[in-house]
Structure formats: C-alpha cells, structure tokens
Design a protein around this motif. Structure first.
Motif, short mmCIF file in Angstrom:
data_model
loop_
_atom_site.label_atom_id
_atom_site.label_comp_id
_atom_site.label_asym_id
_atom_site.label_seq_id
_atom_site.Cartn_x
_atom_site.Cartn_y
_atom_site.Cartn_z
N LEU A 26 2.23 2.41 -3.25
CA LEU A 26 1.30 3.11 -4.14
C LEU A 26 1.23 4.61 -3.86
O LEU A 26 0.66 5.36 -4.64
CB LEU A 26 -0.10 2.50 -3.99
CG LEU A 26 -0.25 1.02 -4.36
CD1 LEU A 26 -1.67 0.55 -4.09
CD2 LEU A 26 0.11 0.79 -5.82
N VAL B 44 -6.79 0.96 -2.70
CA VAL B 44 -6.20 0.45 -3.94
C VAL B 44 -7.14 0.71 -5.12
O VAL B 44 -6.70 1.08 -6.21
CB VAL B 44 -5.91 -1.06 -3.81
CG1 VAL B 44 -5.38 -1.62 -5.12
CG2 VAL B 44 -4.91 -1.31 -2.68
N LEU B 45 -8.43 0.53 -4.88
CA LEU B 45 -9.42 0.85 -5.92
C LEU B 45 -9.36 2.33 -6.28
O LEU B 45 -9.44 2.70 -7.47
CB LEU B 45 -10.82 0.47 -5.43
CG LEU B 45 -11.99 0.81 -6.36
CD1 LEU B 45 -11.87 0.04 -7.67
CD2 LEU B 45 -13.33 0.52 -5.68
N ASN C 115 -6.09 6.97 -11.47
CA ASN C 115 -5.11 6.89 -12.55
C ASN C 115 -5.80 6.69 -13.90
O ASN C 115 -5.39 7.26 -14.92
CB ASN C 115 -4.13 5.74 -12.30
CG ASN C 115 -3.09 6.10 -11.27
OD1 ASN C 115 -2.95 7.26 -10.89
ND2 ASN C 115 -2.35 5.12 -10.80
N ARG C 116 -6.86 5.89 -13.91
CA ARG C 116 -7.59 5.67 -15.16
C ARG C 116 -8.27 6.95 -15.63
O ARG C 116 -8.18 7.32 -16.81
CB ARG C 116 -8.64 4.57 -14.96
CG ARG C 116 -9.29 4.09 -16.26
CD ARG C 116 -10.41 3.13 -16.00
NE ARG C 116 -11.60 3.82 -15.51
CZ ARG C 116 -12.70 3.21 -15.06
NH1 ARG C 116 -12.73 1.89 -15.01
NH2 ARG C 116 -13.73 3.89 -14.65
N ASP D 130 -2.73 11.21 -3.06
CA ASP D 130 -1.89 11.20 -4.26
C ASP D 130 -1.61 12.64 -4.67
O ASP D 130 -2.38 13.57 -4.34
CB ASP D 130 -2.56 10.44 -5.40
CG ASP D 130 -1.54 9.86 -6.38
OD1 ASP D 130 -0.34 10.18 -6.24
OD2 ASP D 130 -1.93 9.09 -7.26
N GLN E 1 0.83 -1.21 0.00
CA GLN E 1 0.00 0.00 0.00
C GLN E 1 0.86 1.26 0.00
O GLN E 1 0.58 2.22 -0.72
CB GLN E 1 -0.91 -0.01 1.22
CG GLN E 1 -1.94 1.13 1.21
CD GLN E 1 -2.80 1.13 2.46
OE1 GLN E 1 -2.33 0.82 3.55
NE2 GLN E 1 -4.06 1.50 2.30
N LYS F 54 -6.78 4.32 -6.10
CA LYS F 54 -5.56 4.56 -6.89
C LYS F 54 -5.79 4.16 -8.35
O LYS F 54 -5.43 4.91 -9.28
CB LYS F 54 -4.41 3.74 -6.29
CG LYS F 54 -3.10 3.83 -7.05
CD LYS F 54 -2.45 5.18 -6.88
CE LYS F 54 -1.08 5.20 -7.54
NZ LYS F 54 -0.39 6.49 -7.38
N TYR F 55 -6.38 3.01 -8.56
CA TYR F 55 -6.62 2.53 -9.91
C TYR F 55 -7.57 3.46 -10.67
O TYR F 55 -7.32 3.84 -11.82
CB TYR F 55 -7.19 1.11 -9.86
CG TYR F 55 -7.84 0.68 -11.16
CD1 TYR F 55 -7.08 0.35 -12.28
CD2 TYR F 55 -9.24 0.62 -11.25
CE1 TYR F 55 -7.69 -0.03 -13.46
CE2 TYR F 55 -9.85 0.23 -12.43
CZ TYR F 55 -9.08 -0.09 -13.54
OH TYR F 55 -9.68 -0.46 -14.70
N LEU F 56 -8.69 3.82 -10.01
CA LEU F 56 -9.70 4.64 -10.70
C LEU F 56 -9.17 6.02 -11.04
O LEU F 56 -9.38 6.53 -12.15
CB LEU F 56 -10.94 4.74 -9.82
CG LEU F 56 -11.76 3.45 -9.66
CD1 LEU F 56 -12.89 3.66 -8.66
CD2 LEU F 56 -12.31 3.00 -11.00
#
Length: 401
Positions: free
Chosen positions: A162, A219-220, A226-227, A191, A159, A222-224
């Motif tokens: 990230l 984590v979700l 970035n997308r 972030d 974690q 971070k992914y979203l």
C-alpha cells in the motif's frame, strides 16, 4: 470413622510360635494375617514379616520385589537369615519375641518408607505425564506461533504494497523513505501522490502503539485519504490538510478502537513553490534544510483521534528552490544519543543538516538491519523498541550527492 489398620502378612509355619509372634506384632494396632505361603496373603497386605526358615532361598528376591519385608530369626547365625541378607534384605530382627517393640517400630518405619516411595513414584509418574502434556502444549504453541508469524509476515507484505513506490519524482519534487517495523507490522505509514500537473499531496502518520491493531489503522488511513483525494476539486489547497485532519479525527473517534495518531499532511503547489500543510502533534517536527541551515516547520496541532471538535492549523510555507524536507517517526529518537528529549532532537537536526541523502541518515543510525528490509517483507528477526520511518522530500532543483 477410624482409618483402616495396616495389614501385616506373617509367613511362618503354623504353631504356637507363629501365634505368639502374631500377637507381638498386633499389640500397637497393627492387623496381622498369618499364612504359610505368599500367595495366601490378602491383596491389601502392606508388609510381610517372614521367618527366615519359612521362605525357600530362591524365593527371597521375588518376595522383596512384591512387598516390603522384615525377616525374623531365632539366631543371628541362622543360615537362612544369612541367605536373606545376601539377596539384599537389611531389615531383620533376631529373637523377635524378646524385641517386640523394636520389631513393631521396624514394621511401621518400613511401611512409612514404602508409602514415601509410592508417593515419589506417583509424583514421578505425574511429572512425566505433566512433561508430556507440556511438550504437547509447547508443540501446539510453536505451531500456532509459526502460523501467527506467517500471518503477520503476510500482513506486513500487504501493508508495504500500500506504500507509494520509492524513490520517485513528481513535478520536480523527489520522495524517498525507509520504513522498518518493530517486528512485522507497522503503525507508521505515509503516502506521496500526484493530483494533477500543479499539486502533489503527501502525508506522514505515526499511529499509537505498533503491531496488528496499529497496522489496521494505517489501512484505514490509506482508504480514507484516497477517498478524500478523489472528492477534492483542486480548489483551496490551503484548506485541504486541515479539513482532512479534522475528518480523520472524527473517523477515529467514531470507530471507538482507542487508537490515535500523529500526522503531517501537506499539499505542494509546484507552480508557486508553496507548501500548504497542517500538523497533528507530529514529533519530531518536520525539519527543512536549505541554504546550509535547518529549521523546524512552524505550527502546532493536537493528536488525531483523541479529542472531539479539534481544529487543526492552516499553514503555508514558501519552499526554497533547493530544499530537503525530513519527516521522522518518534522511533528515531530511540536510536539517537542523548539523555534528554531536547538533546536527541538537536542531534537529529545536526544529522539531517549533514546528510544529503536518505541513505546517509539511515547509515548514521548504525542499526544492525539490512537497508532494504522494507522490500524484504519482514523485520529480519530484529525487534526494535518502536516502528521507525524516515521520509525525505527534496526539490525543486536540489542535486543529490
């Protein structure tokens, strides 16, 4: 069906005396088996009535080890009776024919005591087995806890990987933070990223609860983010934070995991010195320090992931040339003095006004936690009531002391 009668073994030489003694013992419903030797008694014998003269002196000890024993004698001065007493026998009756009722009572009492002793021995054996089983379970539990701890530590390390590097400066705006989980994994996340030469984007999130389930949500996030950042065309920066929060609200509701979060999303326009932002019930509210004053950034918003079809505010704030922007998770409120929430919020305002660096604010909390704990990979054995995160942005010409 009547319960089986206790079987009493009678050891004496055959004859009228032994027969009369057997009748005396059997009067209260006791079963009697007469024999000359101990070896001749049935296996289910529960007690022995032995005439003092029927047992050789050297055999008394072995007899009493096998079965409860009551000794009978015709005389208190019988040498064999005295021998039996010397080896430890204390239950005896003199002239048993005259004291038949006493003899039967002693027999029943001895049987009772033997049963109680057997039950205690059985309980001790069961307790010993239970303790052994508990020790095995405890050892197994310790092993599983150790594996879980290692797993949590590994998850916490991933974690933290990230998270953005810190401290760092992008386009004249510096970012530093301190994140300490309540144990190993954190429900707090943040972030800070460059989009291009003009825009820098950041967010600060506090997921409800703490531990593994909340960490999975980060984590979700971070992914979203970035997308969505990869899909942004750098147009309408004032719209980006509110669109992101609305999209994240739908994503969390669709997962059905029962988690919500408070968030702050910001876009810094380094050319115009403007902050475009949107809030999702952030508490404490972001605090801006400039020109010797501290102000709460204006705006309100609903938590993310609780209610469908929520609209989040679109807000813009003109950033001074020199500023410090503080964002804190609600875990900081557990570390501040004050009997009410308002008193703690005012204390936080006082501290961020007087602290020109992240280190000073962190040290003012006087927590017994190493300052570089976020780089160490775990909570250092310290368990806080809640995750604690502090993020400070400063610019554009702010000099750090």
């Amino acid at each position: 069906m009547d319960a089986a009668k206790p079987l009493i073994g009678l050891l004496d030489e055959p004859g009228a005396y032994r027969d009369a003694l057997a009748d005396t013992i059997a009067r209260d419903g006791l079963a009697v088996f007469a024999a000359e030797r101990l070896e001749d008694l049935p296996a289910d014998t529960v007690l022995v009535v032995a005439h003092a003269q029927a047992i050789p002196s050297l055999e008394w000890a072995s007899l009493t080890e096998r079965l409860p024993t009551v000794v009978v004698s015709d005389s208190r001065l019988d040498a064999d009776l005295l021998t039996a007493v010397d080896v430890g026998l204390v239950d005896y009756v003199v002239e048993p024919m005259r004291h038949g009722q006493l003899l039967r009572r002693m027999i029943r009492k001895a049987i009772e005591l033997r049963q109680l002793e057997d039950e205690r021995n059985h309980d001790r054996e069961r307790l010993a087995q239970l303790n052994m089983h508990l020790e095995e379970l405890n050892e197994s539990l310790e092993t599983h806890l150790a594996l879980l701890r290692l797993d949590q530590q590994a998850g916490g390390h991933i974690q933290r990987k990230l998270l953005p590097p810190h401290p760092q400066t992008i386009g004249g705006v510096s970012c530093d933070y301190w994140l300490i989980p309540s144990l190993y994994l954190s429900g707090d996340f943040l972030d800070f990223q460059r989009f291009d030469e003009r825009y820098t984007l950041f967010y600060f999130a506090d997921v409800s609860g703490h531990g593994a389930s909340s960490a999975f949500v980060t984590v979700l996030l971070k992914y979203l983010f970035n997308r969505w950042l990869g899909e942004w065309d750098a147009k309408q920066p004032e719209e980006l934070p509110t669109r992101w929060l609305a999209a994240l609200n739908r994503e969390l509701l669709d997962t059905g995991i029962g988690k919500h979060a408070t968030l702050f999303v910001g876009v810094i326009d380094q050319q115009l010195h403007e902050l475009h932002y949107s809030l999702g019930a952030q508490l404490p509210k972001p605090l801006l320090v400039a020109d010797g004053k501290v102000v709460e950034l204006p705006g309100e918003g609903m938590p993310v992931g609780l209610f469908p079809n929520v609209e989040y505010p679109r807000l813009t704030y003109r950033l001074p040339s020199n500023f410090r922007l503080w964002l804190c998770s609600d875990g900081i409120l557990e570390c501040l003095p004050g009997d009410t929430l308002d008193m703690r919020l005012r204390e936080l305002e006082r501290r961020v006004l007087n602290c020109t660096t992240l280190e000073r604010l962190r040290d003012s909390l006087m927590l017994d936690i190493p300052p570089d704990i976020d780089a160490e990979g775990d909570g250092g054995g310290q368990e806080l009531p809640d995750d604690l995160t502090i993020m400070m942005l400063s610019g554009f010409g702010n000099d750090h002391e």
